[in-house]
Design a protein around this motif. Structure first.
Motif, PDB file in Angstrom:
ATOM      1  N   SER A 130       6.255  -0.387  -9.840  1.00  0.00           N
ATOM      2  CA  SER A 130       6.915   0.910  -9.794  1.00  0.00           C
ATOM      3  C   SER A 130       7.042   1.425  -8.367  1.00  0.00           C
ATOM      4  N   TRP A 131       8.275   1.756  -7.969  1.00  0.00           N
ATOM      5  CA  TRP A 131       8.492   2.322  -6.643  1.00  0.00           C
ATOM      6  C   TRP A 131       7.889   3.710  -6.520  1.00  0.00           C
ATOM      7  N   LEU A 132       7.750   4.414  -7.636  1.00  0.00           N
ATOM      8  CA  LEU A 132       7.120   5.730  -7.587  1.00  0.00           C
ATOM      9  C   LEU A 132       5.646   5.604  -7.230  1.00  0.00           C
ATOM     10  N   SER A 133       4.960   4.627  -7.804  1.00  0.00           N
ATOM     11  CA  SER A 133       3.562   4.389  -7.440  1.00  0.00           C
ATOM     12  C   SER A 133       3.448   4.024  -5.958  1.00  0.00           C
ATOM     13  N   ARG A 134       4.375   3.200  -5.483  1.00  0.00           N
ATOM     14  CA  ARG A 134       4.334   2.796  -4.076  1.00  0.00           C
ATOM     15  C   ARG A 134       4.587   3.981  -3.154  1.00  0.00           C
ATOM     16  N   GLU A 135       5.497   4.861  -3.552  1.00  0.00           N
ATOM     17  CA  GLU A 135       5.755   6.060  -2.744  1.00  0.00           C
ATOM     18  C   GLU A 135       4.509   6.931  -2.668  1.00  0.00           C
ATOM     19  N   ILE A 136       3.841   7.100  -3.794  1.00  0.00           N
ATOM     20  CA  ILE A 136       2.642   7.940  -3.829  1.00  0.00           C
ATOM     21  C   ILE A 136       1.546   7.350  -2.951  1.00  0.00           C
ATOM     22  N   VAL A 137       1.361   6.046  -3.002  1.00  0.00           N
ATOM     23  CA  VAL A 137       0.349   5.400  -2.160  1.00  0.00           C
ATOM     24  C   VAL A 137       0.713   5.538  -0.684  1.00  0.00           C
ATOM     25  N   ALA A 138       1.992   5.314  -0.358  1.00  0.00           N
ATOM     26  CA  ALA A 138       2.429   5.390   1.039  1.00  0.00           C
ATOM     27  C   ALA A 138       2.225   6.791   1.607  1.00  0.00           C
ATOM     28  N   PHE A 139       2.637   7.807   0.864  1.00  0.00           N
ATOM     29  CA  PHE A 139       2.466   9.174   1.358  1.00  0.00           C
ATOM     30  C   PHE A 139       0.999   9.607   1.299  1.00  0.00           C
ATOM     31  N   GLY A 140       0.216   9.006   0.401  1.00  0.00           N
ATOM     32  CA  GLY A 140      -1.216   9.278   0.415  1.00  0.00           C
ATOM     33  C   GLY A 140      -1.872   8.780   1.691  1.00  0.00           C
ATOM     34  N   VAL A 141      -1.503   7.568   2.117  1.00  0.00           N
ATOM     35  CA  VAL A 141      -2.005   7.032   3.391  1.00  0.00           C
ATOM     36  C   VAL A 141      -1.496   7.876   4.554  1.00  0.00           C
ATOM     37  N   PHE A 142      -0.224   8.256   4.498  1.00  0.00           N
ATOM     38  CA  PHE A 142       0.383   9.083   5.548  1.00  0.00           C
ATOM     39  C   PHE A 142      -0.370  10.401   5.716  1.00  0.00           C
ATOM     40  N   SER A 143      -0.665  11.077   4.601  1.00  0.00           N
ATOM     41  CA  SER A 143      -1.333  12.377   4.690  1.00  0.00           C
ATOM     42  C   SER A 143      -2.743  12.245   5.257  1.00  0.00           C
ATOM     43  N   LYS A 144      -3.457  11.212   4.880  1.00  0.00           N
ATOM     44  CA  LYS A 144      -4.829  11.032   5.379  1.00  0.00           C
ATOM     45  C   LYS A 144      -4.827  10.733   6.877  1.00  0.00           C
ATOM     46  N   LEU A 145      -3.923   9.858   7.307  1.00  0.00           N
ATOM     47  CA  LEU A 145      -3.836   9.571   8.745  1.00  0.00           C
ATOM     48  C   LEU A 145      -3.381  10.804   9.518  1.00  0.00           C
ATOM     49  N   ALA A 146      -2.468  11.593   8.921  1.00  0.00           N
ATOM     50  CA  ALA A 146      -1.988  12.805   9.598  1.00  0.00           C
ATOM     51  C   ALA A 146      -3.105  13.829   9.751  1.00  0.00           C
ATOM     52  N   VAL A 147      -3.964  13.927   8.739  1.00  0.00           N
ATOM     53  CA  VAL A 147      -5.112  14.836   8.838  1.00  0.00           C
ATOM     54  C   VAL A 147      -6.053  14.378   9.950  1.00  0.00           C
ATOM     55  N   ILE A 148      -6.324  13.082  10.015  1.00  0.00           N
ATOM     56  CA  ILE A 148      -7.192  12.555  11.079  1.00  0.00           C
ATOM     57  C   ILE A 148      -6.587  12.815  12.447  1.00  0.00           C
ATOM     58  N   TYR A 149      -5.280  12.595  12.577  1.00  0.00           N
ATOM     59  CA  TYR A 149      -4.597  12.775  13.864  1.00  0.00           C
ATOM     60  C   TYR A 149      -4.621  14.238  14.292  1.00  0.00           C
ATOM     61  N   ALA A 150      -4.274  15.145  13.357  1.00  0.00           N
ATOM     62  CA  ALA A 150      -4.241  16.575  13.698  1.00  0.00           C
ATOM     63  C   ALA A 150      -5.649  17.102  13.972  1.00  0.00           C
TER      64      ALA A 150
END
Length: 594
Positions: free
Chosen positions: A362-382
């Motif tokens: 499912s591309w929806l599952s992949r989108e959720i995982v990708a943005f989940g990784v994005f948000s965690k890295l963005a929190v670490i960066y900020a």
């Protein structure tokens, strides 16, 4: 009351009733009472005897269980298979179009048996019309789930709420597993899964699999007075071969997409102009506001991170140190708002954690995982830029590798967003169309956000650290404003090009979308272009002229840039509204609409 019932009542009389009336007065002896009671059945014997008597319901149940087949089997035994499918076979609906009268008995039976709501249907009856004025043709068509060989609903579902029986081939929806994302309603070309708002889940036809397993016909099969619907065993290879020749129904979605198994038979030769009665009608689709907000804000957040990293290549160290914490925080906030809004689209958000179950398909599952990784890295960066020690803030590895990891995971998430809609095979959501839309939105809002951040930091920040506003405008204002004009102009030209099908004769899906954008959605289309021109062309042109002349008031520049950002954001939200509302939804033949 029957004799048996009288006996039962007699046996249940009280001990006092067993003694003849007046006996106590005549004899006055307790011994006589005891002797009389002991001569009759005991209480336990009376209760055990009662258990031997069956009620009418229990007697009927015994008779029903003793029958080798259902009571009405003689009426429909020829309409269902006598055996289970073999290898490379499955059950399928078989519809005799010559026998279908459009009475909708099948719709009523399905509705009643499955306990559907008043406006909910799992089976529908459509209409095909054609021919000439002297020889008109009208054909009713009954449709339900086609239990496809390659179900789009099952592939798209991120929580594996669909299963295809390996023996019967029936595609069944698992209500307990569903969390109401509604992606299957977009992925199915035949508009089969129906979202139940009160229950927060999707539901669909399962060919009355419980009845079939008990040797009974599905409700629609048993209720049809003309025996127009039956269940047959089909060869899967034959379905694949037939899909190559597009042997399905006029103007229906192409069968090669999901390989539907329903067979429509007729002995007549239909005219070439036979089309659904609602073929020329267009109606706006559900806009899905939570998805609109999620898509636009995730693309804004990703674009802001990327634009900031690119701009840092041209800024001096002092300005970078002043801008980076503020910009990373702004981009993070928009990203987190986007992910929070996406949960509002779920019918049962408490089960959102299930979304990664379908990662393999499912591309929806992949989108959720990708943005989940994005948000965690963005929190670490900020967090590192705001609260980290100086050695971390000045560390090249942290700033470069973590920063670009945020950007890369965000781009991966945007790509997954593109594929979610490209997977549905709708022309308005094709891979090229969605890539251009989402890519230009990411660039436009990212540049607008970084320009606003730069002016805010320069105006209200430490002048010694951030530099003078006039120096920043002179150094970077012209390039940023020109970039905004170029990106916004390309986006508006692309969207205006979507109206070109209006000049063509065929009623293609793209023409339907254009008709919607200039018809019932005309006000939204006008507002979208107005915001796009204002925020993407007029405001940057004003700033470009202001930066090339005498120095302007910094507060005035920030206000104009804020209006630019708001107009661009509003324009992209309206564009995404049209993305959902103006898409031509594929469907099976429908009826005339008022």
């Amino acid at each position: 009351m029957s004799e048996t019932s009288h006996l039962t009542v007699d046996r249940m009389q009280s001990p006092a009733d067993l003694v003849p009336s007046g006996s106590l007065d005549r004899k006055g002896s307790s011994d006589a009472i005891v002797a009389k009671l002991l001569s009759g059945p005991t209480l336990l014997e009376r209760l055990l005897a009662d258990q031997q008597e069956l009620t009418a319901v229990e007697q009927f149940s015994q008779v029903y269980d003793e029958q080798a087949s259902p009571a009405q089997a003689r009426y429909y035994s020829s309409l269902i298979p006598a055996t289970e499918p073999g290898p490379d076979q499955q059950y399928a609906f078989d519809v005799d179009l010559d026998a279908c009268s459009g009475c909708k008995a099948c719709v009523t039976a399905c509705h009643s048996l499955n306990g559907l709501d008043e406006t909910e249907t799992w089976r529908d009856v459509g209409l095909l019309v054609g021919g000439t004025s002297t020889n008109p043709v009208m054909q009713h068509v009954t449709t339900a789930c086609h239990h496809c060989l390659e179900p789009g609903c099952m592939t798209a579902c991120p929580v594996d709420a669909y299963e295809k029986n390996p023996v019967t081939g029936i595609v069944k929806h698992l209500d307990d597993q569903c969390f109401g994302c509604q992606y299957c309603t977009l992925a199915c070309p035949y508009d089969v899964p129906k979202y139940h708002k009160q229950k927060g889940i999707v539901r669909k036809c399962d060919m009355c699999s419980d009845r079939l397993s008990a040797g009974e016909a599905p409700a629609c099969v048993q209720s049809c007075p003309h025996e127009a619907i039956s269940i047959r065993i089909i060869d899967c290879e034959q379905v694949i071969e037939d899909s190559e020749a597009d042997r399905f129904l006029p103007a229906a979605p192409e069968p090669h997409i999901t390989l539907p198994t329903t067979s429509y038979r007729t002995k007549r030769v239909f005219p070439r102009n036979l089309l659904p009665a609602d073929y020329y009608s267009v109606s706006a689709q559900h806009p899905h506001w939570p998805l609109i907000i999620m898509l636009v804000l995730t693309q804004l957040s990703v674009g802001a991170f990327i634009s900031g990293l690119v701009l840092e290549r041209f800024l001096d160290e002092t300005l970078i140190a002043a801008m980076r914490p503020v910009h990373s925080l702004i981009a993070l906030v928009f990203g987190l708002l986007a992910l929070a809004s996406s949960t509002l689209h779920l019918g049962r958000p408490q089960y959102a954690y299930r979304a990664i179950i379908g990662l393999r398909h499912s591309w929806l599952s992949r989108e959720i995982v990708a943005f989940g990784v994005f948000s965690k890295l963005a929190v670490i960066y900020a967090a590192g830029n705001w609260f980290g020690p100086a050695v971390l803030v000045e560390n090249e590895f942290f700033q470069s590798w973590v920063g670009w990891s945020v950007a890369a995971s965000g781009l991966l998430g945007v790509f997954c967003s593109v594929m979610i809609y490209a997977f549905t095979r709708r022309e308005f959501w094709s891979f090229s169309q969605s890539t251009i839309r989402f890519g230009l939105t990411t660039c436009l809002l990212g540049v607008a956000a970084v320009w606003l951040t730069l002016l805010l930091v320069s105006t209200f920040g430490n002048a010694d650290q951030s530099g003078s506003i006039s120096g920043i405008i002179e150094a970077y204002g012209s390039s940023i404003c020109q970039s905004l004009i170029l990106i916004a102009g390309a986006k508006l030209l692309f969207e205006a090009n979507l109206l070109r099908p209006l000049m063509s004769r065929p009623t293609t899906p793209m023409k339907r979308s254009a008709l919607l954008m200039t018809g019932s959605l005309a006000s939204v289309t006008i507002a979208r272009f107005a915001c796009g021109v204002l925020g993407g062309l007029a405001m940057p042109a004003l700033l470009l002229r202001a930066t090339s002349e005498t120095p302007q008031d910094p507060v005035f520049l920030v206000i104009v840039t804020s209006m630019l950002f708001i107009a661009c954001l509003a324009g992209e939200l309206l564009e995404r509204y049209l993305f959902f509302a103006a898409v031509a939804s594929p469907r099976m033949p429908g009826s005339l609409r008022s």
